[in-house]
Write a protein that holds these residues in place. Sequence first.
Motif, mmCIF file in Angstrom:
data_model
loop_
_atom_site.group_PDB
_atom_site.id
_atom_site.type_symbol
_atom_site.label_atom_id
_atom_site.label_comp_id
_atom_site.label_asym_id
_atom_site.label_seq_id
_atom_site.Cartn_x
_atom_site.Cartn_y
_atom_site.Cartn_z
ATOM 1 N N TYR A 179 0.799 -1.228 0.000
ATOM 2 C CA TYR A 179 0.000 0.000 0.000
ATOM 3 C C TYR A 179 0.831 1.278 0.000
ATOM 4 N N GLY A 180 2.089 1.217 0.362
ATOM 5 C CA GLY A 180 2.851 2.434 0.614
ATOM 6 C C GLY A 180 3.235 3.205 -0.636
ATOM 7 N N PHE A 181 2.941 4.507 -0.662
ATOM 8 C CA PHE A 181 3.410 5.423 -1.699
ATOM 9 C C PHE A 181 3.032 4.952 -3.096
ATOM 10 N N ARG A 182 1.791 4.497 -3.235
ATOM 11 C CA ARG A 182 1.296 4.082 -4.534
ATOM 12 C C ARG A 182 0.087 4.918 -4.915
ATOM 13 N N PRO A 183 -0.084 5.215 -6.203
ATOM 14 C CA PRO A 183 -1.226 6.036 -6.631
ATOM 15 C C PRO A 183 -2.545 5.405 -6.224
ATOM 16 N N GLY A 184 -3.417 6.199 -5.623
ATOM 17 C CA GLY A 184 -4.733 5.710 -5.253
ATOM 18 C C GLY A 184 -4.769 4.847 -4.014
ATOM 19 N N ARG A 185 -3.633 4.759 -3.285
ATOM 20 C CA ARG A 185 -3.598 3.951 -2.068
ATOM 21 C C ARG A 185 -3.149 4.816 -0.898
ATOM 22 N N SER A 186 -3.590 4.475 0.296
ATOM 23 C CA SER A 186 -3.327 5.327 1.447
ATOM 24 C C SER A 186 -3.083 4.490 2.695
ATOM 25 N N GLN A 187 -2.669 5.193 3.764
ATOM 26 C CA GLN A 187 -2.466 4.524 5.046
ATOM 27 C C GLN A 187 -3.759 3.896 5.548
ATOM 28 N N HIS A 188 -4.883 4.570 5.356
ATOM 29 C CA HIS A 188 -6.133 4.049 5.903
ATOM 30 C C HIS A 188 -6.626 2.821 5.145
ATOM 31 N N GLN A 189 -6.270 2.701 3.889
ATOM 32 C CA GLN A 189 -6.590 1.458 3.178
ATOM 33 C C GLN A 189 -5.780 0.301 3.754
ATOM 34 N N ALA A 190 -4.513 0.557 4.071
ATOM 35 C CA ALA A 190 -3.685 -0.483 4.697
ATOM 36 C C ALA A 190 -4.234 -0.840 6.079
ATOM 37 N N ASP A 208 5.325 -8.747 13.846
ATOM 38 C CA ASP A 208 5.512 -7.317 13.606
ATOM 39 C C ASP A 208 6.951 -7.107 13.141
ATOM 40 N N LEU A 209 7.114 -6.822 11.833
ATOM 41 C CA LEU A 209 8.452 -6.756 11.236
ATOM 42 C C LEU A 209 8.988 -5.336 11.220
ATOM 43 N N ASP A 210 10.269 -5.203 11.463
ATOM 44 C CA ASP A 210 10.951 -3.917 11.333
ATOM 45 C C ASP A 210 12.281 -4.162 10.650
ATOM 46 N N ILE A 211 12.470 -3.552 9.480
ATOM 47 C CA ILE A 211 13.728 -3.701 8.729
ATOM 48 C C ILE A 211 14.684 -2.610 9.198
ATOM 49 N N LYS A 212 15.815 -2.998 9.688
ATOM 50 C CA LYS A 212 16.775 -2.059 10.278
ATOM 51 C C LYS A 212 17.394 -1.179 9.192
ATOM 52 N N GLY A 213 17.188 0.133 9.326
ATOM 53 C CA GLY A 213 17.772 1.091 8.383
ATOM 54 C C GLY A 213 17.498 0.746 6.938
ATOM 55 N N PHE A 214 16.219 0.495 6.606
ATOM 56 C CA PHE A 214 15.902 -0.020 5.274
ATOM 57 C C PHE A 214 16.386 0.890 4.159
ATOM 58 N N ALA A 272 12.160 1.999 -3.537
ATOM 59 C CA ALA A 272 12.032 1.149 -2.350
ATOM 60 C C ALA A 272 10.959 0.086 -2.567
ATOM 61 N N ASN A 273 9.844 0.464 -3.196
ATOM 62 C CA ASN A 273 8.788 -0.513 -3.472
ATOM 63 C C ASN A 273 9.254 -1.580 -4.462
ATOM 64 N N VAL A 274 10.011 -1.167 -5.475
ATOM 65 C CA VAL A 274 10.537 -2.135 -6.439
ATOM 66 C C VAL A 274 11.458 -3.125 -5.719
ATOM 67 N N TYR A 275 12.308 -2.610 -4.844
ATOM 68 C CA TYR A 275 13.258 -3.469 -4.119
ATOM 69 C C TYR A 275 12.504 -4.501 -3.272
ATOM 70 N N VAL A 299 0.157 -7.384 5.219
ATOM 71 C CA VAL A 299 -0.095 -5.975 4.899
ATOM 72 C C VAL A 299 1.248 -5.261 4.972
ATOM 73 N N ARG A 300 1.603 -4.578 3.882
ATOM 74 C CA ARG A 300 2.880 -3.845 3.850
ATOM 75 C C ARG A 300 2.635 -2.413 3.401
ATOM 76 N N PHE A 301 3.154 -1.476 4.185
ATOM 77 C CA PHE A 301 3.160 -0.075 3.796
ATOM 78 C C PHE A 301 4.618 0.373 3.801
ATOM 79 N N ALA A 302 5.227 0.428 2.593
ATOM 80 C CA ALA A 302 6.672 0.688 2.466
ATOM 81 C C ALA A 302 7.409 -0.376 3.275
ATOM 82 N N ASP A 303 8.220 0.018 4.270
ATOM 83 C CA ASP A 303 8.971 -0.964 5.049
ATOM 84 C C ASP A 303 8.281 -1.309 6.362
#
Length: 491
Positions: A179-190, A208-214, A272-275, A299-303
């Motif tokens: 969902y992160g930083f994509r056209p037509g998508r938002s935090q509330h949709q996630a 609950d995942l956290d990528i260190k210094g993504f 970042a989304n491509v990666y 559910v993923r919003f960016a990292d």
Amino acid sequence: MMNEHGKSDRPIVPGKSPNKARTPVAEELEGRGLAKGNLSQQNASRTPRRTDASSALERVRQAAKKDKKLRFTALLHHVYNLETLRMAYFSLKKEAAPGVDGETWRHYGEELERNLQDLSERLKRGAYRAKPVRRVYIPKADGRQRPLGVTALEDKVVQRAAVEVLNAIYETDFLGFSYGFRPGRSQHQALDALYTGLLTRKVNWVLDLDIKGFFDGISHEWLVKFIEHRVADRRVVRLIQKWLNAGVLEEGKRIRMEEGTPQGGSASPLLANVYLHYVFDLWVQAWRRKRAQGDVIVVRFADDIVIGFQYRTDAERFWAELKERMQKFHLELHPEKTRLLEFGPFAAENRKHRGLGKPETFAFLGLTHICGRTSKGRYTVLRQTIRKRMQAKLQAVKTDLQRRMHEPIPDVGEWLKAVVGGHIRYYGVPSNRYALAHFRFSVGKLWHQALRRRSQRGRVPWERMKRLIERWLPPARICHPYPSRRVRVTT
């Protein structure tokens, strides 16, 4: 424009419904809408127009959707198209801070057509050079400093134009749970997708995942390889490499970056989304289909990533295999912030039998998620503003009120109206009314304190203050419907 030869030999996992087993309303939100449009080969008019640029990108999008392995050999002319550059310029923030060149949006626009023509010519003949990013730091809610990059204005324009073109390709590839930083998508949709998945699927454990210094850990080498799966135009690839190799300017010194993409640039979220699309999304989709024994939601919003599992064994096996997967691509899960917790309709009862306390909570996109019960005793998920986020925001309001102490009351009232209104519009989700009311009341108290310090008398009767609060601060209210209701409307 496109060549079907030289396809990447890296397999791309075919599409699949985002979660295992049946497809309830939660899954509908993860899906992609059907593409509309005509792939007919129309000739662009001699004078570039908005419709020409849009129709050309629509043909790119249709081709990308039709063949998931198609590599595009001619894309740069879409980037240096004058209409695309012009739209990119007008989509930038007008009051944004200037980069290393000191160029502002308004000054650049004084001779906009000449500047864009010159920029287009430099892009066409390969003379465009990316400037280093000016490094600045902003405070985080936990007291640490977050590095941000302030990109030069022309680089912003080119990046925004390139993102517009690349989105036509990658929006057909990205999966539904991203969902992160994509056209037509938002935090509330996630947030809606996560809430609905937790209530409608068999989720008993949450990772609950956290990528260190993504953003600082993205490998340039791997990123270019991923881009080349779809982009065979070497000029566009070199354009991306110029941004990656431009480095940052910090305290007058230019630092070349071997890894990472500076946060703040227009291209950084897409890259970042491509990666993560290749490192995580396609992999987790295949893992869910082939390895999972029970239900799995993602559910993923960016990292920021949350994964729900039916069985603990699935969760632990996935966690171990994901660590190896991340290491292969120069990423690392944060050892302290990544955690597995029991969460779901049976969590409270199971933990009580084992002599443990209440079920643990987790945070996602500014909201703490809590196992709860409705007034009728049914299991539900309660969502409340993260306490640290609220405290940090109130501290920022206090600091600004001290600075604005002697400004006219209507001016301060308008500013506080925007602050409180924006807070309520984001955090106004069901079950969060108390936190909203507390934030509004706290802002009113801080304003009262600031007004009392304006003079030696320091007398501002509370009755008058109440009238000011009612006049300027929006009432605390729930702005968003229950996710199940919004998902039903969306689908």
